[in-house]
Design a protein around this motif. Structure first.
Motif, PDB file in Angstrom:
ATOM      1  N   MET A   1       0.914  -1.166   0.072  1.00 46.29           N
ATOM      2  CA  MET A   1       0.021  -0.030  -0.201  1.00 46.29           C
ATOM      3  C   MET A   1       0.975   1.227   0.049  1.00 46.29           C
ATOM      4  N   ALA A   2       0.665   1.761  -0.961  1.00 47.32           N
ATOM      5  CA  ALA A   2       1.688   3.248  -1.222  1.00 47.32           C
ATOM      6  C   ALA A   2       1.147   4.424  -0.309  1.00 47.32           C
ATOM      7  N   GLY A   3       0.082   4.531   0.041  1.00 43.64           N
ATOM      8  CA  GLY A   3      -0.429   5.362   0.952  1.00 43.64           C
ATOM      9  C   GLY A   3      -1.268   6.565   0.183  1.00 43.64           C
ATOM     10  N   TYR A   4      -1.896   6.113  -0.808  1.00 42.68           N
ATOM     11  CA  TYR A   4      -2.568   7.222  -1.718  1.00 42.68           C
ATOM     12  C   TYR A   4      -3.423   8.369  -0.756  1.00 42.68           C
ATOM     13  N   GLY A   5      -3.257   9.149  -0.956  1.00 38.07           N
ATOM     14  CA  GLY A   5      -3.809  10.416  -0.383  1.00 38.07           C
ATOM     15  C   GLY A   5      -3.680  10.668   1.287  1.00 38.07           C
ATOM     16  N   LEU A   6      -2.530  10.003   1.481  1.00 39.19           N
ATOM     17  CA  LEU A   6      -1.990   9.990   2.956  1.00 39.19           C
ATOM     18  C   LEU A   6      -0.552  10.787   3.132  1.00 39.19           C
ATOM     19  N   THR A   7      -0.259  11.388   4.064  1.00 37.87           N
ATOM     20  CA  THR A   7       1.003  12.080   4.266  1.00 37.87           C
ATOM     21  C   THR A   7       1.758  10.706   4.946  1.00 37.87           C
ATOM     22  N   LYS A   8       3.368  10.697   4.753  1.00 42.54           N
ATOM     23  CA  LYS A   8       4.187   9.627   4.937  1.00 42.54           C
ATOM     24  C   LYS A   8       3.929   9.094   6.405  1.00 42.54           C
ATOM     25  N   PRO A   9       3.695   9.803   7.479  1.00 42.63           N
ATOM     26  CA  PRO A   9       3.462   9.397   8.972  1.00 42.63           C
ATOM     27  C   PRO A   9       2.351   8.354   8.848  1.00 42.63           C
ATOM     28  N   ASP A  10       1.301   8.559   7.889  1.00 41.95           N
ATOM     29  CA  ASP A  10       0.036   7.817   8.019  1.00 41.95           C
ATOM     30  C   ASP A  10       0.121   6.516   7.172  1.00 41.95           C
ATOM     31  N   HIS A  11       1.297   6.457   6.410  1.00 36.16           N
ATOM     32  CA  HIS A  11       1.326   5.174   5.475  1.00 36.16           C
ATOM     33  C   HIS A  11       1.349   3.943   6.375  1.00 36.16           C
ATOM     34  N   LEU A  12       1.037   2.711   5.743  1.00 33.59           N
ATOM     35  CA  LEU A  12       1.177   1.380   6.316  1.00 33.59           C
ATOM     36  C   LEU A  12       2.447   1.030   6.846  1.00 33.59           C
ATOM     37  N   SER A  13       3.488   1.238   6.340  1.00 33.36           N
ATOM     38  CA  SER A  13       4.907   1.150   6.812  1.00 33.36           C
ATOM     39  C   SER A  13       5.046   1.776   8.096  1.00 33.36           C
ATOM     40  N   GLU A  14       4.475   3.041   8.386  1.00 34.78           N
ATOM     41  CA  GLU A  14       4.724   3.698   9.698  1.00 34.78           C
ATOM     42  C   GLU A  14       3.948   2.859  10.608  1.00 34.78           C
ATOM     43  N   ILE A  29      11.192  -0.816   8.081  1.00 35.47           N
ATOM     44  CA  ILE A  29      10.103  -1.384   7.074  1.00 35.47           C
ATOM     45  C   ILE A  29      10.262  -0.245   5.851  1.00 35.47           C
ATOM     46  N   ILE A  30      10.568  -0.829   4.723  1.00 35.21           N
ATOM     47  CA  ILE A  30      10.753  -0.226   3.573  1.00 35.21           C
ATOM     48  C   ILE A  30       9.637  -0.461   3.028  1.00 35.21           C
ATOM     49  N   ASN A  31       8.490   0.679   2.439  1.00 37.96           N
ATOM     50  CA  ASN A  31       7.511   0.785   1.553  1.00 37.96           C
ATOM     51  C   ASN A  31       8.081   0.688   0.102  1.00 37.96           C
ATOM     52  N   GLY A  32       7.922  -0.446  -0.576  1.00 35.17           N
ATOM     53  CA  GLY A  32       8.321  -0.599  -2.112  1.00 35.17           C
ATOM     54  C   GLY A  32       7.004  -0.370  -3.106  1.00 35.17           C
ATOM     55  N   SER A  33       5.961   0.258  -2.463  1.00 32.79           N
ATOM     56  CA  SER A  33       4.727   0.320  -3.332  1.00 32.79           C
ATOM     57  C   SER A  33       4.850   1.339  -3.904  1.00 32.79           C
ATOM     58  N   VAL A  34       3.902   1.434  -5.082  1.00 30.74           N
ATOM     59  CA  VAL A  34       3.782   2.437  -6.274  1.00 30.74           C
ATOM     60  C   VAL A  34       2.340   2.752  -6.143  1.00 30.74           C
ATOM     61  N   SER A  35       1.871   3.726  -5.969  1.00 37.44           N
ATOM     62  CA  SER A  35       0.274   4.042  -6.211  1.00 37.44           C
ATOM     63  C   SER A  35      -0.371   3.514  -7.360  1.00 37.44           C
ATOM     64  N   GLY A  36      -1.376   2.551  -7.369  1.00 44.73           N
ATOM     65  CA  GLY A  36      -2.006   2.476  -8.694  1.00 44.73           C
ATOM     66  C   GLY A  36      -1.345   1.159  -9.153  1.00 44.73           C
ATOM     67  N   ASP A  37      -0.387   0.429  -8.619  1.00 49.87           N
ATOM     68  CA  ASP A  37       0.475  -0.442  -9.082  1.00 49.87           C
ATOM     69  C   ASP A  37      -0.334  -1.657  -9.453  1.00 49.87           C
ATOM     70  N   THR A  38      -0.052  -2.487 -10.550  1.00 50.79           N
ATOM     71  CA  THR A  38      -0.684  -3.526 -10.724  1.00 50.79           C
ATOM     72  C   THR A  38       0.423  -4.809 -10.794  1.00 50.79           C
ATOM     73  N   THR A  39      -0.013  -6.000 -10.653  1.00 52.92           N
ATOM     74  CA  THR A  39       1.072  -6.968 -10.812  1.00 52.92           C
ATOM     75  C   THR A  39       2.040  -7.323 -11.468  1.00 52.92           C
ATOM     76  N   LYS A  40       1.785  -6.596 -12.889  1.00 51.84           N
ATOM     77  CA  LYS A  40       2.609  -6.561 -14.052  1.00 51.84           C
ATOM     78  C   LYS A  40       3.712  -5.582 -13.407  1.00 51.84           C
TER      79      LYS A  40
END
Length: 171
Positions: A1-14, A29-40
Motif C-alpha cells: 500500500m503506497a499510502g494514496y492520499g495520505l502523508t508519510k506518517p500515516d502510511h502502512l509502513s509507519e 520497514i521499506i515501503n516498496g509500493s507504487v500508487s496504482g500499481d498492478t501485478t505486472k
C-alpha cells in the motif's frame, strides 16, 4: 500500500512499525509500493526492489488489477513469478490477499478470490486472506473515493496484519 492520499506518517509502513514497536520488535520497514500499481508493474520492479537484502516481504498486489478487470489468470501468473523471484533470494513472504466484489460477476469473483489461497498453498506461504479486512466498504475508514483507506483505516490494517508478521518471525 503506497499510502494514496495520505502523508508519510500515516502510511502502512509507519503504522506497522508502530504496532511492532508496541510488541518490543524493532523493525525497519521499506515501503516498496507504487500508487496504482498492478501485478505486472510489481513484476517489472521486483528485481531492483530486492537489491537490498530484506528479511521479509509482504506481497499485497492485485487489487488494482481487479479494479481494471484484468484476467485472474494473468494476475495469478504475475504473482507467481514475483513469488518465485523472492523465493530465489530466500526471503520469506507473507501473501496479503484481496477479494473481488460481487459486481464483477460470479465467474470473475471465484477465479480472482482463489488466486491468493491457491498461491499460498502452492508455495507454502503465510496468507492474510484479505488485506482490507474490516476496512473495505467502511466509509469511516476510507477516503472519500471509497477505495483507499484513510489514516484510521491504515491503523486497522496494521493491527490486522501484525499477527501475521509475528507468526513469520516465530517461524
Amino acid at each position: 500500500m503506497a499510502g494514496y492520499g495520505l502523508t508519510k506518517p500515516d502510511h502502512l509502513s509507519e503504522a506497522l512499525k508502530f504496532e511492532l514497536k508496541n510488541l518490543n520488535i524493532e523493525s525497519e520497514i521499506i515501503n516498496g509500493s507504487v500508487s496504482g500499481d498492478t501485478t505486472k508493474g510489481g513484476l517489472n520492479r521486483i528485481g531492483w526492489t530486492l537489491e537490498e537484502k530484506a528479511n521479509l516481504v509482504i506481497l499485497g498486489l492485485g487489487a488494482n488489477d481487479m479494479l481494471r478487470g484484468i484476467d485472474p489468470n494473468e494476475i495469478k501468473g504475475n504473482l507467481n513469478q514475483i513469488i518465485l523471484k523472492i523465493k530465489a533470494k530466500n526471503i520469506p513472504i507473507i501473501l496479503a490477499g484481496f477479494i473481488a466484489p460481487e459486481s464483477y460477476g460470479k465467474n470473475y469473483k471465484e477465479k480472482f478470490d482463489n488466486i491468493y489461497p491457491s498461491l499460498a498453498k502452492e508455495h507454502n506461504l503465510i496468507l492474510m486472506p484479505f488485506l482490507l479486512q474490516d476496512v473495505a466498504l467502511n466509509p469511516k475508514l476510507n477516503l472519500e473515493d471509497g477505495k483507499h483507506p484513510n489514516r484510521d483505516g491504515v491503523k486497522v490494517i496494521a493491527k490486522n496484519l501484525t499477527p501475521y508478521l509475528v507468526k513469520q518471525f516465530k517461524k
